[in-house]
Design an enzyme around this catalytic site. Structure first.
Site, PDB file in Angstrom:
ATOM      1  N   LYS A 163     -16.617 -41.038   9.440  1.00 14.77           N
ATOM      2  CA  LYS A 163     -16.362 -39.812   8.687  1.00 14.77           C
ATOM      3  C   LYS A 163     -17.475 -39.519   7.685  1.00 14.77           C
ATOM      4  O   LYS A 163     -17.759 -38.358   7.382  1.00 14.77           O
ATOM      5  CB  LYS A 163     -14.993 -39.896   7.995  1.00 14.77           C
ATOM      6  CG  LYS A 163     -13.828 -39.912   8.979  1.00 14.77           C
ATOM      7  CD  LYS A 163     -13.865 -38.718   9.934  1.00 14.77           C
ATOM      8  CE  LYS A 163     -12.686 -38.684  10.877  1.00 14.77           C
ATOM      9  NZ  LYS A 163     -12.696 -37.478  11.746  1.00 14.77           N
ATOM     10  N   TYR A 191     -13.960 -46.565  10.597  1.00 15.85           N
ATOM     11  CA  TYR A 191     -13.488 -45.187  10.434  1.00 15.85           C
ATOM     12  C   TYR A 191     -14.234 -44.485   9.301  1.00 15.85           C
ATOM     13  O   TYR A 191     -14.670 -43.334   9.438  1.00 15.85           O
ATOM     14  CB  TYR A 191     -11.987 -45.194  10.156  1.00 15.85           C
ATOM     15  CG  TYR A 191     -11.368 -43.826  10.085  1.00 15.85           C
ATOM     16  CD1 TYR A 191     -11.178 -43.073  11.243  1.00 15.85           C
ATOM     17  CD2 TYR A 191     -10.962 -43.281   8.870  1.00 15.85           C
ATOM     18  CE1 TYR A 191     -10.602 -41.810  11.184  1.00 15.85           C
ATOM     19  CE2 TYR A 191     -10.389 -42.022   8.806  1.00 15.85           C
ATOM     20  CZ  TYR A 191     -10.208 -41.287   9.962  1.00 15.85           C
ATOM     21  OH  TYR A 191      -9.639 -40.030   9.908  1.00 15.85           O
TER      22      TYR A 191
END
Length: 254
Positions: A165, A161
């Site tokens: 990002k 994740y």
């Protein structure tokens, strides 16, 4: 001097696309943009019931939903083309669709990595690539990407994740440079820990440890993020591009 209001933000009459708009932060974004007078078309991947609930809960607002998988570039292109054929323009794109598949690196399955990167990164590329030519032709537009505090501050069990990002942050800055001469602004909002279904597991596991690291001592709400997106979408942010706006209550990860 009068305070700014939703309806004098320069958004009324505009056309907005919001990806992943049926729940949580996405829904809050859809609702604040619609309240500002925009026609909002949002996408969802699976949950038609949740998408219909957003529309039903906002009578009198121009909101519609369409099932689109952002990982499918052809589907994104067809979706955007249909909107432009009907409206003649796209004023705002909010890339909000995202997923998490948290686990320690050694325990991540191939699918955990692929799903997160395909949705969070490739999905953003696909929808933006479909929209940008129409913004360029009008020499105007705004793009707001949803990043995360994880993109800059490491978190245990979030390598996939966080990588996705971090990529969104780099994408945002590079695209801002690319499109500035075409009068198109590109920015991102980086939420901290927000009270959504997606963050529920993390919040339950960490408990008070999370709030102890937040200077404002509370979990954020979807509206906190939607307000930031609204600001970057409005005329009040016309002189801002290439920025990552952190909305995290002063979240400090150790």
């Amino acid at each position: 001097m009068n305070s700014p209001t939703l309806t004098d933000a320069g958004l009324s009459g505009g056309i907005a696309i919001v990806t992943g708009g049926s729940r949580g932060i996405g829904r809050a974004i859809v609702e604040i943009l619609a309240a500002s007078g925009m026609e909002v078309i949002f996408t969802y991947r699976d949950n038609a019931a949740a998408a219909n609930e957003v529309i039903a809960a906002n009578p009198g607002k121009t909101i519609s939903a369409e099932k689109v998988d952002a990982r499918d570039s052809a589907a994104c292109a067809a979706f955007v083309e249909k909107i432009v054929e009907r409206t003649g323009k796209i004023d705002l794109l909010v890339n909000n669709a995202g997923v998490v598949r948290d686990n320690l690196l050694a325990m991540l399955e191939d699918e955990d990595v692929k799903t997160v990167l395909d949705t969070n990164v490739t999905g953003t590329f696909n929808m933006t690539r479909a929209v940008v030519p129409y913004m360029v032709s009008k020499r105007r537009g705004k793009i707001v990407n949803l990043s995360s505090v994880s993109g800059e501050k490491g978190g245990r069990g979030q390598t996939n994740y966080a990588a996705s990002k971090g990529a969104i942050n780099a994408f945002t800055k590079s695209l801002a440079v690319e499109l500035a001469s075409r009068n198109i602004r590109v920015n991102a909002v980086a939420p901290g820990v927000i009270e959504t279904e997606m963050s529920k597991t993390v919040r339950e596991l960490a408990g008070d440890q999370i709030t102890s690291r937040i200077l404002l001592k509370r979990i954020g709400q979807p509206a906190d993020i939607a307000n930031a997106v609204w600001f970057l979408s409005s005329k009040y942010a016309d002189y801002i591009t290439g920025e990552i706006l952190h909305v995290d209550g002063g979240f400090k990860m150790e």
